[in-house]
Design a protein around this motif. Structure first.
Motif, PDB file in Angstrom:
ATOM      1  N   TRP A  95      -6.089  -4.294  -4.324  1.00  0.00           N
ATOM      2  CA  TRP A  95      -5.704  -3.739  -3.050  1.00  0.00           C
ATOM      3  C   TRP A  95      -4.416  -4.039  -2.648  1.00  0.00           C
ATOM      4  O   TRP A  95      -3.592  -3.325  -1.915  1.00  0.00           O
ATOM      5  N   LEU A  96      -3.950  -5.320  -3.030  1.00  0.00           N
ATOM      6  CA  LEU A  96      -2.681  -6.013  -2.729  1.00  0.00           C
ATOM      7  C   LEU A  96      -1.340  -4.798  -3.377  1.00  0.00           C
ATOM      8  O   LEU A  96      -0.603  -4.452  -2.902  1.00  0.00           O
ATOM      9  N   VAL A  97      -1.740  -4.547  -4.783  1.00  0.00           N
ATOM     10  CA  VAL A  97      -0.896  -3.735  -5.327  1.00  0.00           C
ATOM     11  C   VAL A  97      -0.927  -2.249  -4.889  1.00  0.00           C
ATOM     12  O   VAL A  97       0.246  -1.970  -4.723  1.00  0.00           O
ATOM     13  N   ALA A  98      -2.012  -1.845  -4.556  1.00  0.00           N
ATOM     14  CA  ALA A  98      -1.880  -0.657  -3.899  1.00  0.00           C
ATOM     15  C   ALA A  98      -1.588  -0.486  -2.638  1.00  0.00           C
ATOM     16  O   ALA A  98      -0.862   0.583  -2.360  1.00  0.00           O
ATOM     17  N   GLY A  99      -1.529  -1.497  -1.903  1.00  0.00           N
ATOM     18  CA  GLY A  99      -0.899  -1.621  -0.394  1.00  0.00           C
ATOM     19  C   GLY A  99       0.533  -1.503  -0.668  1.00  0.00           C
ATOM     20  O   GLY A  99       1.270  -0.975   0.315  1.00  0.00           O
ATOM     21  N   PHE A 100       0.802  -2.400  -1.571  1.00  0.00           N
ATOM     22  CA  PHE A 100       2.448  -2.354  -1.789  1.00  0.00           C
ATOM     23  C   PHE A 100       3.038  -1.198  -2.141  1.00  0.00           C
ATOM     24  O   PHE A 100       4.091  -0.737  -1.887  1.00  0.00           O
ATOM     25  N   TYR A 101       2.284  -0.434  -3.285  1.00  0.00           N
ATOM     26  CA  TYR A 101       2.626   0.922  -3.419  1.00  0.00           C
ATOM     27  C   TYR A 101       2.854   1.991  -2.306  1.00  0.00           C
ATOM     28  O   TYR A 101       3.842   2.677  -2.400  1.00  0.00           O
ATOM     29  N   GLN A 102       1.761   1.943  -1.831  1.00  0.00           N
ATOM     30  CA  GLN A 102       1.684   2.891  -0.240  1.00  0.00           C
ATOM     31  C   GLN A 102       2.773   2.495   0.441  1.00  0.00           C
ATOM     32  O   GLN A 102       3.197   3.445   1.183  1.00  0.00           O
ATOM     33  N   GLN A 103       3.007   1.086   0.571  1.00  0.00           N
ATOM     34  CA  GLN A 103       4.155   0.775   1.446  1.00  0.00           C
ATOM     35  C   GLN A 103       5.398   1.418   1.109  1.00  0.00           C
ATOM     36  O   GLN A 103       6.157   1.772   1.777  1.00  0.00           O
ATOM     37  N   GLY A 104       5.688   1.277  -0.455  1.00  0.00           N
ATOM     38  CA  GLY A 104       6.722   1.883  -0.865  1.00  0.00           C
ATOM     39  C   GLY A 104       7.102   3.329  -0.711  1.00  0.00           C
ATOM     40  O   GLY A 104       7.954   3.778  -0.597  1.00  0.00           O
TER      41      GLY A 104
END
Length: 85
Positions: A55-64
């Motif tokens: 979820w952390l990685v997915a959140g960073f990707y979506q934020q990017g």
């Protein structure tokens, strides 16, 4: 890469992981009953840590992706401002 972190895929992987953990709990319930609370906490932390990291990685990707879209909008706005002046 865009398809990997879509909401449906992240949700599906999360549900699959929780179902996997639930099946593991059912299969190993006899050995889990005798564990101390500390050991149960360690087990739960170990099983849900990969999901939290995902979820952390997915959140960073979506934020990017959001920042990318904002940058593009600012570039277009600057181009329009140059045209009007």
């Amino acid at each position: 890469m865009d398809k990997i972190f879509s909401k449906n895929i992240v949700g599906g992987i999360s549900v699959l992981w929780i179902v996997f953990i639930f099946c593991l709990l059912i299969l190993k319930r006899d050995s889990l009953i005798g564990l101390e609370l500390n050991s149960i906490g360690d087990f739960l932390a170990g099983t849900f840590a990969p999901l939290g990291f995902f979820w952390l990685v997915a959140g960073f990707y979506q934020q990017g992706k959001g920042l990318e879209q904002n940058s593009e909008a600012l570039k277009l706005q600057a181009k329009e401002l140059k045209k009007t002046t």
